[in-house]
Design a protein around this motif. Structure first.
Motif, short mmCIF file in Angstrom:
data_model
loop_
_atom_site.label_atom_id
_atom_site.label_comp_id
_atom_site.label_asym_id
_atom_site.label_seq_id
_atom_site.Cartn_x
_atom_site.Cartn_y
_atom_site.Cartn_z
N HIS A 98 0.86 -1.32 -0.07
CA HIS A 98 0.23 0.06 -0.03
C HIS A 98 1.12 1.26 -0.11
O HIS A 98 0.92 2.23 -0.08
CB HIS A 98 -0.64 0.32 1.42
N ILE A 147 -7.93 1.99 5.47
CA ILE A 147 -8.71 0.69 6.13
C ILE A 147 -7.38 -0.03 5.76
O ILE A 147 -7.58 -1.71 6.39
CB ILE A 147 -10.13 0.63 4.78
N ALA A 148 -6.64 -0.41 5.23
CA ALA A 148 -5.19 -1.91 4.95
C ALA A 148 -4.36 -1.30 6.41
O ALA A 148 -4.47 -1.85 6.93
CB ALA A 148 -4.59 -1.32 3.69
N VAL A 150 -5.56 0.11 9.20
CA VAL A 150 -6.32 -0.49 10.63
C VAL A 150 -5.85 -1.75 10.33
O VAL A 150 -6.13 -2.00 11.61
CB VAL A 150 -7.85 0.51 10.18
N LYS A 151 -6.26 -2.24 9.07
CA LYS A 151 -6.31 -3.87 9.62
C LYS A 151 -4.92 -3.81 9.78
O LYS A 151 -4.91 -5.52 10.34
CB LYS A 151 -6.80 -4.56 8.12
N HIS A 152 -3.83 -3.62 9.36
CA HIS A 152 -2.48 -4.39 9.38
C HIS A 152 -2.26 -3.55 10.97
O HIS A 152 -1.69 -4.68 11.72
CB HIS A 152 -1.91 -3.30 8.71
N ASN A 153 -2.97 -2.53 11.35
CA ASN A 153 -2.39 -2.74 12.88
C ASN A 153 -3.60 -3.25 13.71
O ASN A 153 -2.17 -3.30 15.15
CB ASN A 153 -2.72 -0.52 13.20
N ALA A 154 -3.99 -4.14 13.74
CA ALA A 154 -5.10 -4.41 14.58
C ALA A 154 -4.69 -6.33 14.66
O ALA A 154 -4.19 -6.44 15.79
CB ALA A 154 -6.32 -4.44 13.84
N PHE A 155 -4.28 -6.40 13.63
CA PHE A 155 -3.22 -7.31 13.02
C PHE A 155 -1.47 -7.84 14.27
O PHE A 155 -1.26 -8.31 14.58
CB PHE A 155 -2.50 -7.90 11.25
#
Length: 169
Positions: A98, A147-148, A150-155
């Protein structure tokens, strides 16, 4: 100087924040200096450089590099055991797939900032204006990158939480 209350709160609350950096519209060196003044530990995940939210680099070196969720867990645990009472910011760069759109987004941010100044958009109206304008200028790429992130940080945050749970067990 406009200071987000989040930064002050990080200086007095023992919490770990996983983030892609700080808001792209902020002055990163000044923000890092303020966090240091507040006693906030700042680390970067798998890099020596603080990420610039939508891009992997900002030109700002970090005092602490962590290379794994276990390193992050040890850092958080040490902060808690020392009773410092302040938070930790672990900056996680945007995923490489990204990052290519990151440069486009940064250019749009600079244009939107200029438009905000030219139109005297300030205070509480500034962030919504900038986010909407950057989304328009990038044809939605900034929203997709957000969005990417947020997902990566959550992971990454979930991996750190698991490592911290094992460490403190």
């Amino acid at each position: 100087m406009d200071i987000s209350s989040d930064l002050t709160e990080l200086g007095r609350t023992p919490v770990a924040v996983i983030s892609a950096g700080v808001k792209s519209i902020l002055d990163i060196p000044r923000t890092l200096e303020y966090l240091e003044t507040q006693g906030v530990t700042v680390a970067a995940y798998k890099t020596h450089e603080f990420p610039s939210f939508f891009t992997e680099t900002s030109g700002c070196k970090v005092p602490c590099r962590v290379n794994s969720p276990e390193d992050c867990a040890r850092l958080i645990d040490a902060n808690l055991k020392l009773g410092l009472g302040s938070g930790i910011l672990i900056a996680v760069p945007i995923p490489k797939e990204h990052a290519a759109s990151g440069s486009l987004i940064e250019i749009a941010i600079q244009k939107a900032l200029k438009e905000a100044r030219d139109n005297n958009v300030t205070g509480n109206a500034e962030t919504p204006f900038l986010l909407a304008r950057v989304n328009e200028l990038t044809g939605g790429a900034s929203l997709a990158a957000n969005i990417a992130l947020v997902k990566h940080n959550a992971f990454v945050g979930a991996k750190i939480a698991v490592a911290l749970a094992y460490l403190r067990k």
